[in-house]
Motif scaffolding. Structure first.
Motif, mmCIF file in Angstrom:
data_model
loop_
_atom_site.group_PDB
_atom_site.id
_atom_site.type_symbol
_atom_site.label_atom_id
_atom_site.label_comp_id
_atom_site.label_asym_id
_atom_site.label_seq_id
_atom_site.Cartn_x
_atom_site.Cartn_y
_atom_site.Cartn_z
ATOM 1 N N LEU A 4 2.113 -3.929 12.037
ATOM 2 C CA LEU A 4 2.459 -3.210 10.819
ATOM 3 C C LEU A 4 1.778 -3.812 9.595
ATOM 4 O O LEU A 4 2.376 -4.013 8.547
ATOM 5 N N ALA A 63 1.344 1.207 4.402
ATOM 6 C CA ALA A 63 0.775 2.559 4.379
ATOM 7 C C ALA A 63 1.625 3.531 5.183
ATOM 8 O O ALA A 63 1.685 4.729 4.873
ATOM 9 N N GLN A 64 2.282 3.032 6.230
ATOM 10 C CA GLN A 64 3.102 3.908 7.082
ATOM 11 C C GLN A 64 4.391 4.356 6.402
ATOM 12 O O GLN A 64 5.023 5.326 6.816
ATOM 13 N N GLY A 65 4.816 3.624 5.378
ATOM 14 C CA GLY A 65 6.069 3.929 4.712
ATOM 15 C C GLY A 65 6.791 2.650 4.337
ATOM 16 O O GLY A 65 6.196 1.573 4.281
ATOM 17 N N VAL A 67 8.751 -0.275 5.212
ATOM 18 C CA VAL A 67 9.024 -1.059 6.416
ATOM 19 C C VAL A 67 10.025 -2.154 6.070
ATOM 20 O O VAL A 67 9.798 -2.948 5.152
ATOM 21 N N ILE A 119 10.131 1.234 10.219
ATOM 22 C CA ILE A 119 9.898 2.146 9.111
ATOM 23 C C ILE A 119 11.221 2.836 8.784
ATOM 24 O O ILE A 119 11.751 3.599 9.596
ATOM 25 N N PRO A 122 9.480 7.069 5.139
ATOM 26 C CA PRO A 122 8.124 7.221 4.611
ATOM 27 C C PRO A 122 8.091 7.632 3.143
ATOM 28 O O PRO A 122 7.145 7.325 2.431
#
Length: 282
Positions: A4, A63-65, A67, A119, A122
Motif C-alpha cells: 500500500l 492513492a487508493q483512498g 488507508v 482502505i 476512497p
C-alpha cells in the motif's frame, strides 16, 4: 517490499529513533547535558518527526483512498505526542519525558510496516469534514498520550520520593529523577495538557456523535468503540471537575488519568486491533 505504498524507506523514521535512543543511552553516563548537545538532539528529533510525518501522510492518504488501521492509529498518536513534547521542551523542564516518548515513537513507527491497514473509504481523502474530524481526533489522542506518559513519570517520581531515593540516590534511575521539577510543577504541567486534550476530545466525540452520517457514511452505532470513547470522555471530564471543585491531586488523580487514557486507547487503536488482528476483519 511495497505494501500500500510502503517501501524500504518507510523504515527510515524507525532507524533515526533507534539511533537517537542508542546515542542517548551512551550519553546518559554523563549527567550534565551541554546546551550544544541539547540543541543537536532537538534538531535530530525534528528530522525524525519530519520523516515520520511524511511516512504517515503517504501511507494514510494513499492513492487508493484513506488507508487506516490500529498500526497507523498508534503511529499517528506517537507522532503527535512526540511533536507536542518537542515543542514544549523548548519552554518547559520536561527533558525526562524524552526517553519515554522516543521509545514509544520507535515502536509505533514500525507497526505500519508490519500491519499495512485497510482502505476505509476512497472518498475520505477529499472530504473536508472527515479530514477535520480525523485531524482533531489524532491531535486530541496524541496530546492525551503525552499526558498519560507524564502521569506515569509522576507516579515513578512520587514513589521514589516516598522511598527517599531522590535524597540518597542509588543506581542509575535516581540520576534522572533528581533532574525532574518538583511534583507540584509536574502536576501543573499535567493538568495544562489535560485541559487542552479534553477540549479537543470533546470536539472529537461530539462531532462524531452528531455528524456520524456525514463523517462515516453511516448512522451512529453504539458499538464498543463509541462506548469506550464516551467512557474516556466521562472519566477525563470527571477528573477535571473534581480538580476544580475539590482540588483533586496526587496518586488518585494520576490513577484517574491512566484509567481514562486506557479507555481512550481501547476506543481507538484497541478497536481496530481487535478487528484486524484478532477477528481478521477490516
Amino acid at each position: 517490499m511495497d505494501i500500500l505504498g510502503y517501501s524500504g524507506s518507510g523504515w527510515l523514521p524507525f532507524t533515526i529513533y533507534l539511533f537517537l535512543l542508542t546515542f542517548l543511552s551512551w550519553r546518559s553516563k554523563t549527567k550534565v547535558e551541554p546546551p550544544v548537545f541539547t540543541f543537536l538532539i532537538q534538531a535530530a528529533i525534528l528530522v525524525a518527526l519530519l520523516m515520520h510525518g511524511l511516512q504517515l501522510h503517504d501511507s494514510v492518504f494513499a492513492a487508493q483512498g484513506f488507508v487506516f488501521g490500529f498500526a497507523q492509529d498508534l503511529s499517528l498518536i506517537a507522532w503527535v505526542g512526540l511533536a507536542f513534547y518537542w515543542f514544549q521542551s523548548w519552554f518547559l523542564p520536561i527533558a525526562s519525558l524524552r526517553w519515554m516518548v522516543l521509545f514509544f515513537a520507535l515502536l509505533c513507527s514500525a507497526l505500519p510496516m508490519l500491519f499495512p491497514g485497510t482502505i476505509i473509504s476512497p472518498a475520505a481523502v477529499s472530504d473536508p469534514w472527515f479530514k477535520g474530524h480525523f485531524i482533531v481526533a489524532t491531535i486530541a489522542v496524541g496530546l492525551l498520550t503525552l499526558a498519560a506518559m507524564h502521569a506515569i513519570l509522576m507516579t515513578v517520581q512520587d514513589r521514589a520520593l516516598h522511598r527517599q531515593l531522590a535524597i540518597a540516590p542509588i543506581g542509575r534511575s535516581a540520576h534522572w529523577l533528581e533532574d525532574l521539577p518538583p511534583l507540584m510543577t509536574m502536576e501543573s504541567l499535567l493538568f495544562n495538557l489535560l485541559y487542552v486534550g479534553f477540549a479537543l476530545l470533546s470536539l472529537t466525540v461530539f462531532s462524531g456523535l452528531l455528524f456520524s452520517q456525514t463523517l462515516f457514511g453511516k448512522p451512529l452505532v453504539f458499538d464498543h468503540k463509541t462506548i469506550f470513547a464516551l467512557l474516556s470522555w466521562f472519566l477525563f471530564g470527571s477528573l477535571l471537575i473534581a480538580r476544580w471543585s475539590v482540588g483533586l491531586r496526587g496518586r488518585v488523580a494520576l490513577r484517574w488519568v491512566l484509567s481514562a487514557y486506557t479507555a481512550l486507547l481501547l476506543a481507538y487503536a484497541g478497536s481496530r486491533f481487535v478487528l484486524e488482528v484478532i477477528l481478521q476483519r477490516a
